[in-house]
Motif scaffolding. Structure first.
Motif, PDB file in Angstrom:
ATOM      1  N   ASN A 126     -35.262 -91.300 -10.499  1.00 30.01           N
ATOM      2  CA  ASN A 126     -36.526 -91.216  -9.785  1.00 30.01           C
ATOM      3  C   ASN A 126     -36.322 -90.512  -8.443  1.00 30.01           C
ATOM      4  OD1 ASN A 126     -39.241 -91.656  -9.405  1.00 30.01           O
ATOM      5  ND2 ASN A 126     -39.035 -93.801  -8.900  1.00 30.01           N
ATOM      6  N   LYS A 127     -36.777 -89.267  -8.374  1.00 38.00           N
ATOM      7  CA  LYS A 127     -36.647 -88.484  -7.148  1.00 38.00           C
ATOM      8  C   LYS A 127     -38.002 -87.912  -6.786  1.00 38.00           C
ATOM      9  CE  LYS A 127     -32.004 -87.183  -8.386  1.00 38.00           C
ATOM     10  NZ  LYS A 127     -31.015 -86.173  -8.562  1.00 38.00           N
ATOM     11  N   GLY A 128     -38.278 -87.892  -5.486  1.00 36.21           N
ATOM     12  CA  GLY A 128     -39.543 -87.318  -5.074  1.00 36.21           C
ATOM     13  C   GLY A 128     -39.808 -87.457  -3.599  1.00 36.21           C
ATOM     14  N   VAL A 129     -41.065 -87.172  -3.260  1.00 36.73           N
ATOM     15  CA  VAL A 129     -41.551 -87.302  -1.891  1.00 36.73           C
ATOM     16  C   VAL A 129     -42.745 -88.244  -1.934  1.00 36.73           C
ATOM     17  CG1 VAL A 129     -42.575 -86.083   0.073  1.00 36.73           C
ATOM     18  CG2 VAL A 129     -40.748 -84.992  -1.247  1.00 36.73           C
ATOM     19  N   ALA A 130     -42.822 -89.116  -0.946  1.00 35.36           N
ATOM     20  CA  ALA A 130     -43.927 -90.074  -0.855  1.00 35.36           C
ATOM     21  C   ALA A 130     -44.359 -90.177   0.604  1.00 35.36           C
ATOM     22  CB  ALA A 130     -43.488 -91.433  -1.394  1.00 35.36           C
ATOM     23  N   PHE A 131     -45.382 -90.966   0.841  1.00 35.99           N
ATOM     24  CA  PHE A 131     -45.853 -91.191   2.203  1.00 35.99           C
ATOM     25  C   PHE A 131     -45.772 -92.673   2.534  1.00 35.99           C
ATOM     26  CE2 PHE A 131     -47.990 -87.101   1.482  1.00 35.99           C
ATOM     27  CZ  PHE A 131     -47.628 -86.440   2.655  1.00 35.99           C
ATOM     28  N   GLY A 132     -45.237 -92.963   3.702  1.00 34.05           N
ATOM     29  CA  GLY A 132     -45.209 -94.321   4.226  1.00 34.05           C
ATOM     30  C   GLY A 132     -46.460 -94.549   5.057  1.00 34.05           C
ATOM     31  N   LEU A 133     -47.073 -95.683   4.880  1.00 35.68           N
ATOM     32  CA  LEU A 133     -48.289 -96.038   5.606  1.00 35.68           C
ATOM     33  C   LEU A 133     -47.924 -96.604   6.969  1.00 35.68           C
ATOM     34  CD1 LEU A 133     -51.376 -96.463   5.620  1.00 35.68           C
ATOM     35  CD2 LEU A 133     -50.966 -98.655   4.483  1.00 35.68           C
ATOM     36  N   GLN A 134     -48.469 -96.025   8.011  1.00 33.34           N
ATOM     37  CA  GLN A 134     -48.216 -96.493   9.372  1.00 33.34           C
ATOM     38  C   GLN A 134     -49.376 -97.365   9.860  1.00 33.34           C
ATOM     39  OE1 GLN A 134     -45.118 -95.669  10.849  1.00 33.34           O
ATOM     40  NE2 GLN A 134     -44.898 -95.091   8.713  1.00 33.34           N
ATOM     41  N   ASN A 135     -50.565 -96.766   9.980  1.00 37.69           N
ATOM     42  CA  ASN A 135     -51.743 -97.476  10.465  1.00 37.69           C
ATOM     43  C   ASN A 135     -52.978 -96.991   9.723  1.00 37.69           C
ATOM     44  OD1 ASN A 135     -50.672 -99.164  12.702  1.00 37.69           O
ATOM     45  ND2 ASN A 135     -50.007 -97.167  13.457  1.00 37.69           N
ATOM     46  N   PHE A 136     -54.050 -97.783   9.829  1.00 31.58           N
ATOM     47  CA  PHE A 136     -55.269 -97.552   9.048  1.00 31.58           C
ATOM     48  C   PHE A 136     -56.481 -97.748   9.956  1.00 31.58           C
ATOM     49  CE2 PHE A 136     -58.792 -99.259   6.628  1.00 31.58           C
ATOM     50  CZ  PHE A 136     -58.812 -98.509   5.463  1.00 31.58           C
ATOM     51  N   GLN A 137     -57.444 -96.818   9.862  1.00 32.28           N
ATOM     52  CA  GLN A 137     -58.677 -96.934  10.626  1.00 32.28           C
ATOM     53  C   GLN A 137     -59.876 -96.796   9.697  1.00 32.28           C
ATOM     54  OE1 GLN A 137     -59.681 -93.772  13.442  1.00 32.28           O
ATOM     55  NE2 GLN A 137     -60.657 -95.279  14.785  1.00 32.28           N
ATOM     56  N   LYS A 138     -60.674 -97.867   9.611  1.00 31.25           N
ATOM     57  CA  LYS A 138     -61.917 -97.804   8.837  1.00 31.25           C
ATOM     58  C   LYS A 138     -62.931 -97.027   9.655  1.00 31.25           C
ATOM     59  CE  LYS A 138     -65.678-100.466   6.851  1.00 31.25           C
ATOM     60  NZ  LYS A 138     -66.300-101.778   6.713  1.00 31.25           N
ATOM     61  N   LEU A 139     -63.539 -96.014   9.021  1.00 25.85           N
ATOM     62  CA  LEU A 139     -64.498 -95.171   9.716  1.00 25.85           C
ATOM     63  C   LEU A 139     -65.946 -95.556   9.457  1.00 25.85           C
ATOM     64  CD1 LEU A 139     -62.759 -91.724   9.130  1.00 25.85           C
ATOM     65  CD2 LEU A 139     -62.675 -93.167  11.192  1.00 25.85           C
ATOM     66  N   ARG A 140     -66.231 -95.934   8.201  1.00 27.05           N
ATOM     67  CA  ARG A 140     -67.620 -96.267   7.865  1.00 27.05           C
ATOM     68  C   ARG A 140     -67.661 -96.976   6.516  1.00 27.05           C
ATOM     69  NH1 ARG A 140     -69.849 -91.882   4.555  1.00 27.05           N
ATOM     70  NH2 ARG A 140     -68.316 -90.224   4.443  1.00 27.05           N
ATOM     71  N   ASP A 141     -68.806 -97.614   6.271  1.00 31.95           N
ATOM     72  CA  ASP A 141     -69.017 -98.271   4.988  1.00 31.95           C
ATOM     73  C   ASP A 141     -69.383 -97.255   3.920  1.00 31.95           C
ATOM     74  OD1 ASP A 141     -68.565-101.035   5.608  1.00 31.95           O
ATOM     75  OD2 ASP A 141     -70.435-101.011   6.750  1.00 31.95           O
ATOM     76  N   GLY A 142     -69.243 -97.643   2.674  1.00 30.96           N
ATOM     77  CA  GLY A 142     -69.622 -96.827   1.533  1.00 30.96           C
ATOM     78  C   GLY A 142     -69.982 -97.737   0.375  1.00 30.96           C
ATOM     79  N   ASP A 143     -70.494 -97.150  -0.694  1.00 31.84           N
ATOM     80  CA  ASP A 143     -70.809 -97.941  -1.881  1.00 31.84           C
ATOM     81  C   ASP A 143     -69.508 -98.478  -2.477  1.00 31.84           C
ATOM     82  OD1 ASP A 143     -73.553 -97.510  -1.758  1.00 31.84           O
ATOM     83  OD2 ASP A 143     -73.424 -95.664  -2.935  1.00 31.84           O
ATOM     84  N   PRO A 144     -69.451 -99.784  -2.716  1.00 33.28           N
ATOM     85  CA  PRO A 144     -68.236-100.365  -3.293  1.00 33.28           C
ATOM     86  C   PRO A 144     -67.892 -99.749  -4.654  1.00 33.28           C
ATOM     87  CG  PRO A 144     -69.700-102.094  -2.505  1.00 33.28           C
ATOM     88  CD  PRO A 144     -70.466-100.803  -2.447  1.00 33.28           C
ATOM     89  N   ILE A 145     -66.610 -99.555  -4.893  1.00 37.60           N
ATOM     90  CA  ILE A 145     -66.134 -99.104  -6.206  1.00 37.60           C
ATOM     91  C   ILE A 145     -65.204-100.190  -6.737  1.00 37.60           C
ATOM     92  CG2 ILE A 145     -66.433 -96.615  -5.977  1.00 37.60           C
ATOM     93  CD1 ILE A 145     -63.548 -96.365  -5.069  1.00 37.60           C
ATOM     94  N   SER A 146     -65.797-101.080  -7.510  1.00 41.50           N
ATOM     95  CA  SER A 146     -65.004-102.207  -7.986  1.00 41.50           C
ATOM     96  C   SER A 146     -65.110-102.418  -9.485  1.00 41.50           C
ATOM     97  CB  SER A 146     -65.459-103.491  -7.286  1.00 41.50           C
ATOM     98  OG  SER A 146     -66.775-103.810  -7.668  1.00 41.50           O
TER      99      SER A 146
END
Length: 179
Positions: A132-152
């Motif tokens: 398993n070799k590749g490139v990924a992204f590590g999550l640092q911080n998260f900012q909610k910008l606005r609401d949207g229609d739920p996708i559940s």
């Protein structure tokens, strides 16, 4: 590992920002979010950083079958996923900071749900484990910008029910179900 990159706005899918979860039984519990970008999102800086991290790790000899963090939403049959649009999954062993548009901490996990809109800071990194070799992204911080229609995948209560007056019982009784 790269410097923090600020993503363009994305639609949130599968958020696990307040409690670490496992992707499968063999994996380690992590905090994560799947970022659904619209087709017209400018991901140039993210792609450039991912390519740079791969070059730093493997030079000009990029391994065959290298996994990329840029995936086609159309590869999955999930509500809200659009064929030809990109998604990125970012994760971290450490809980990310989670804030609202005014940079105030979000403490109620119900405020961040599949379908709301956000942006994040992420860092590209290369991984090389057996098979398993590749490139990924590590999550640092998260900012909610606005609401949207739920996708559940869950129906809306207003679609399931009609108004009932006091004393009125809609549908069959439990006794009639098993006659």
């Amino acid at each position: 590992m790269s410097e923090n990159l600020l993503t363009p706005e994305f639609r949130v899918s599968f958020p696990s920002l307040f409690k670490a979860t496992r992707f499968n039984e063999a994996s380690e519990a992590k905090f994560s979010v799947t970022m659904l970008f619209p087709k017209d999102a400018d991901l140039t800086e993210l792609k450039k950083e991912a390519a740079q991290v791969a070059k730093e790790k493997w030079g000009d000899k990029v391994p065959k079958g290298l996994k990329t963090p840029f995936r086609d939403q159309g590869d999955f049959d999930h509500e809200g996923y659009e064929n030809g649009a990109v998604f990125i999954r970012a994760s971290s062993k450490q809980r990310p900071g989670v804030v609202d548009k005014k940079v105030q901490s979000i403490v109620d996990d119900s405020e961040v749900y599949p379908g709301c809109y956000a942006r994040a800071t992420i860092r590209a990194y290369a991984f090389d484990v057996p098979g398993n070799k590749g490139v990924a992204f590590g999550l640092q911080n998260f900012q909610k910008l606005r609401d949207g229609d739920p996708i559940s995948g869950r129906s809306k209560p207003e679609d399931d029910f009609s108004p009932v007056s006091d004393g009125e019982v809609a549908g069959e009784s439990a006794d009639s179900l098993f006659d």
